[in-house]
Design a protein around this motif. Structure first.
Motif, PDB file in Angstrom:
ATOM      1  N   CYS A 272      37.836   2.639  25.612  1.00 39.39           N
ATOM      2  CA  CYS A 272      39.236   2.919  25.350  1.00 39.39           C
ATOM      3  C   CYS A 272      39.831   1.807  24.495  1.00 39.39           C
ATOM      4  CB  CYS A 272      40.026   3.038  26.657  1.00 39.39           C
ATOM      5  SG  CYS A 272      39.584   4.502  27.643  1.00 39.39           S
TER       6      CYS A 272
ATOM      7  N   CYS B 213      39.318   1.369  30.405  1.00 39.25           N
ATOM      8  CA  CYS B 213      39.909   2.710  30.549  1.00 39.25           C
ATOM      9  C   CYS B 213      40.720   2.844  31.830  1.00 39.25           C
ATOM     10  CB  CYS B 213      38.809   3.765  30.504  1.00 39.25           C
ATOM     11  SG  CYS B 213      38.064   3.978  28.865  1.00 39.25           S
TER      12      CYS B 213
ATOM     13  N   LYS C 224      40.993   7.200  24.082  1.00 37.52           N
ATOM     14  CA  LYS C 224      39.578   7.130  24.404  1.00 37.52           C
ATOM     15  C   LYS C 224      38.782   7.292  23.118  1.00 37.52           C
ATOM     16  CE  LYS C 224      36.267   8.505  27.889  1.00 37.52           C
ATOM     17  NZ  LYS C 224      36.138   9.169  29.187  1.00 37.52           N
TER      18      LYS C 224
END
Length: 204
Positions: free
Chosen positions: A148, A158, A167
């Motif tokens: 991410c 993330c 992402k």
């Protein structure tokens, strides 16, 4: 002859480190580092080149930012070499295998120089602990699919990503190459040797 190391520990991050002998040097950061470069007639562990499966860890005798080789069952070992690749003057061109937590560029300097050096090999290392920032989505190591990034294309974990973050669905040369589901292709500034110029961002 002096060994130096460039430690790459995440998207766009690097550090340069030096050592006084043919055996060890490196630096911390989100990952660790270590080195050993030119071979030595004595065949000592600290003077030989790295090999796949070698382990390393901090070298307190040379300072808090130094590392050296260890046997993998020694208490000082903190990471193992997943792969050994050619050295490069362009660290971003080196693509280590999945699961790499830290990347070490080993270089040799002659004449006692403390700057520069000739890259000889790249060590792709994985932590021996359960802490693996290089795993997809964990927030460290090289940028890979499944990671991410924030709006500035900086890698983040993330688990801490918000609605403004993305992402990584692909890493490509052109926006047109991004896969389906891409909502925010991020074009990067030119970097010599980097194998991609666009981060294909999608919903986290």
């Amino acid at each position: 002859m002096t060994l130096g190391v460039v430690l790459v520990v995440g998207f766009g991050a690097s550090q340069v480190l030096k050592d006084e002998d043919t055996g060890a040097s490196s630096s911390p950061g989100p990952g660790a580092s270590s080195s050993s470069g030119a071979s030595d007639p004595s065949g000592s562990e600290e003077s030989r080149s790295w090999e796949k499966g070698d382990c390393g860890g901090p070298d307190p005798e040379k300072g808090s930012d130094s590392y050296r080789m260890f046997d993998c069952d020694e208490s000082g070992a903190t990471f193992k070499a997943l792969e050994i690749m050619d050295g490069s003057f362009m660290p971003e061109s080196v693509q280590c295998p999945a699961g790499t937590d830290l990347i070490i560029e080993v270089s040799i300097s002659y004449g006692g120089s403390e700057a520069g050096g000739i890259p000889t090999e790249t060590v792709c290392g994985r932590n021996l602990s359960d802490d693996h920032p290089g795993d997809a989505g964990a927030g460290g190591g090289q940028l890979v699919e499944g990671d991410c990034v924030d709006a500035k294309a900086q890698e983040i974990a993330c688990a801490s990503a918000g609605s403004a973050d993305h992402k990584v669905l692909g890493l490509v040369k052109e926006k047109s190459e991004c896969p389906a589901g891409t909502t925010a292709p991020i074009e990067l500034m030119f970097a010599i040797g980097r194998p991609f110029d666009v981060i294909c961002g999608g919903k986290v």
